[in-house]
Design a protein around this motif. Structure first.
Motif, short mmCIF file in Angstrom:
data_model
loop_
_atom_site.label_atom_id
_atom_site.label_comp_id
_atom_site.label_asym_id
_atom_site.label_seq_id
_atom_site.Cartn_x
_atom_site.Cartn_y
_atom_site.Cartn_z
N TYR A 196 0.91 -1.06 0.00
CA TYR A 196 -0.11 0.16 0.03
C TYR A 196 0.92 1.09 0.02
O TYR A 196 1.94 1.23 0.38
CB TYR A 196 -1.02 -0.08 1.11
N PRO A 197 0.39 2.44 -0.53
CA PRO A 197 1.19 3.56 -0.51
C PRO A 197 1.73 3.99 0.87
O PRO A 197 2.98 4.35 0.85
CB PRO A 197 0.27 4.54 -0.97
N CYS B 136 0.74 1.66 6.82
CA CYS B 136 -0.75 1.66 6.36
C CYS B 136 -1.75 0.96 7.38
O CYS B 136 -1.14 0.34 7.97
CB CYS B 136 -0.71 0.72 5.25
N SER B 137 -2.77 1.78 7.66
CA SER B 137 -3.70 1.27 8.52
C SER B 137 -4.90 0.52 8.06
O SER B 137 -6.05 0.18 8.57
CB SER B 137 -4.18 2.48 9.47
N HIS B 138 -4.62 0.37 6.77
CA HIS B 138 -5.70 -0.61 5.92
C HIS B 138 -7.30 -0.03 6.15
O HIS B 138 -8.05 -0.72 6.34
CB HIS B 138 -5.53 -1.86 6.09
N LEU C 153 -9.28 3.02 1.77
CA LEU C 153 -9.29 3.92 0.67
C LEU C 153 -8.84 3.32 -0.65
O LEU C 153 -9.17 3.39 -1.80
CB LEU C 153 -8.66 5.25 1.06
N CYS C 154 -7.63 2.66 -0.38
CA CYS C 154 -6.78 2.41 -1.60
C CYS C 154 -7.38 0.83 -2.38
O CYS C 154 -6.81 0.68 -2.99
CB CYS C 154 -5.13 2.20 -1.26
N VAL D 9 -5.02 9.40 -2.79
CA VAL D 9 -4.39 8.76 -1.65
C VAL D 9 -3.52 9.84 -1.02
O VAL D 9 -3.17 10.17 0.13
CB VAL D 9 -3.67 7.47 -1.81
N CYS E 102 -4.59 10.39 2.75
CA CYS E 102 -3.96 9.11 3.48
C CYS E 102 -3.61 9.98 4.87
O CYS E 102 -2.88 10.78 4.96
CB CYS E 102 -2.92 8.39 2.94
S1 SF4 Z 1 -5.13 5.62 2.42
FE1 SF4 Z 1 -5.73 4.11 4.05
S2 SF4 Z 1 -5.30 2.17 2.80
FE2 SF4 Z 1 -4.53 3.87 1.56
S3 SF4 Z 1 -2.12 3.67 2.21
FE3 SF4 Z 1 -3.21 5.08 3.53
S4 SF4 Z 1 -3.97 4.11 5.37
FE4 SF4 Z 1 -3.46 2.51 3.69
#
Ligand code: SF4
Ligand SMILES: Cc1cc2nc3c(=O)[nH]c(=O)nc-3n(C[C@H](O)[C@H](O)[C@H](O)COP(=O)(O)OP(=O)(O)OC[C@H]3O[C@@H](n4cnc5c(N)ncnc54)[C@H](O)[C@@H]3O)c2cc1C
Ligand code: SF4
Length: 429
Positions: free
Chosen positions: A34-35, A40-42, A45-46, A54, A58
């Protein structure tokens, strides 16, 4: 090719974006990076075409968590003011409340579920974004757009892991629903607020919960196996204000384990890097926030216990008002002084040797602290300040040059209050 001129809420000016970003952008493929990489907290969005935004959205890229205070004047009409709001965020009212007839199977009395149902039944919204669980795994979050009371009820209870709530955004557009209530935690709400203007909704209400020290699904097993005597039957758990973890089990009994009897150092990796880098415990961008840590421990089960309610703006007030007849409400309380206690906890964790107390001694200490320690909003302040300083040290050590941009001014001001003699700055290296 045409262009869509869209107001960028973070810059307060109009930006140019190609109008085919929905078809051009590619959601992250399963198993790919993930970006925000390890941070990343999952949030989900991505996993949608909103990945096109993003960089602005993010909570762990660019201005990171500092986006909260940039968006607050847009969402609430003003920025935070003073020592209290630097901790609790912009608010217009705060109280304790519980549902008079608690919802069976909810985390606490089911205040969040009841507010969501009231929003749907009063026809203020057409759908509610909330988190059910995977039918095969009660802890695995399954975000949904609920359009019936039954669907909302199926989302009751916390799934104590990172949850991709925003992955339903792509479905939202095709569903044709135009008035939405979003339930979620701070990092999800930040990303949501950043793309709000692209959602083409007629109404968006945001019902937040407090959130701290969350982690990945795999880490939960390690935590439960270490902390509970019957990890397989845990249904819900909370780090309560009586300095014990209360595990609600499937057969209805509650197991209580003092914080001081846990091998904290062994469990460090259970908390995700995103959550060590988080400065939005209080969910600053929600309209209304529900939690518990600011309520003095009432010596009753959490399913009977008052919860903490922070109303940030008129939308939050409207949500709360319509449920009032079904609630028991009382004013907030605050006693004690947490200042020394905060630094003791930080320093103890810094030099932690993983020493734990036997359970009976841990319970005595928990009892004494519950009687003599900070209570009510002062306990909440203790928890916010401790997590702010701990995460500040983590981000300063791990994010280095990017740290200053990521950490919000309100968090820096909390750290400054404790760093007059340079003790925190000395700890960074
Ligand atoms: S926007 Fe959400 S899913 Fe995408 S990199 Fe950031 S924390 Fe992760
Ligand atoms: C991950 C997480 C951590 C929390 N940590 C704290 C804390 O440290 N201190 C504190 O005071 N309060 C914390 N809370 C809030 C608290 O646990 C209760 O959620 C809150 O008091 C509401 O209780 P309830 O009975 O009204 O909820 P219920 O009526 O049972 O509803 C629970 C709601 O939580 C949502 N939800 C469930 N799992 C997740 C998830 N993983 N991510 C996002 N939303 C979810 C569901 O959609 C549902 O709407 C946390 C909440 C979550 C979700
Ligand atoms: S602690 Fe912060 S980053 Fe982690 S899930 Fe909760 S709101 Fe998101």
């Amino acid at each position: 090719m045409g262009h869509d001129l869209t107001a960028d809420p973070l810059r307060g000016k109009t930006m140019k974006k190609s109008d085919n970003w929905r078809t051009k952008s590619k959601p992250i493929a399963p198993g790919s990076v993930y970006p925000a990489k390890e941070y990343c907290s999952h949030c989900g969005l991505c996993d949608t075409y909103y990945i096109a935004h993003v960089k602005q959205a993010c909570a762990f890229l660019g201005d990171g968590m500092a986006k909260v205070e940039k968006l607050e004047p847009i969402v609430h009409g003003r920025k935070r003011g003073g020592e209290f709001e630097s901790r609790f965020g912009v608010y217009q009212a705060m109280c304790y409340a519980k549902v008079k007839a608690p919802i069976k199977g909810a985390q606490w009395t089911g205040l969040v579920t009841s507010l969501a149902i009231a929003m749907l039944e009063s026809d203020r919204v057409d759908g509610v974004i909330c988190v059910q669980n995977d039918p095969e795994d009660r802890f695995q979050p399954k975000p949904v757009i609920a359009t019936t009371v039954d669907d909302i009820l199926r989302a009751k209870g916390v799934k104590p892991t990172l949850s991709p709530n925003l992955n339903v955004l792509a479905l939202l557009e095709s569903s044709g629903l135009k008035r939405i209530l979003f339930c979620g935690v701070g990092c999800q709400v930040q990303a949501l607020r950043s793309v709000e203007s692209h959602l083409n909704l007629d109404a968006l209400y945001v019902l937040g919960t407090h959130c701290v020290d969350n982690g990945k699904r795999q880490g939960l097993e390690k935590f439960l196996n270490t902390a509970s005597e019957n990890p397989d039957t845990v249904l819900h758990y909370e780090f309560m204000q009586d300095y014990q973890i209360h595990f609600k089990h499937l057969d209805g009994h509650t197991e209580k384990v003092p914080y001081f009897s846990l091998p904290a150092k062994d469990l460090n990796d259970v908390i995700a890097p995103s959550c060590y880098s988080c400065f939005d415990y209080m969910n600053g961008l929600a309209d209304l926030v529900v939690g518990y840590m600011g309520v003095p421990y009432g010596n009753v089960a959490m399913t009977q216990h008052y919860q903490q309610v922070t109303i940030r703006n008129p939308k939050g007030q409207a949500m709360f008002d319509q449920l009032k007849p079904k609630l028991s409400i009382r004013p907030t309380e605050r006693t004690g002084n947490c200042t020394n206690f905060v630094m003791q906890t930080v320093l103890q964790e810094e030099r932690s040797t993983n020493a734990t107390l036997p359970k009976f001694l841990g319970k005595i200490l928990a009892f004494v602290l519950t009687q003599l320690g900070p209570r009510g909003l002062e306990f909440a302040k203790y928890s916010i300040d401790y997590h702010t300083i701990r995460n500040y040290l983590y981000v300063k050590r791990n994010w280095q040059k990017k740290a200053d941009r990521h950490i919000p001014g309100y968090s820096k001001s909390i750290v400054d209050e404790y760093d007059k003699d340079g003790k925190i700055s000395d700890l960074i290296n």
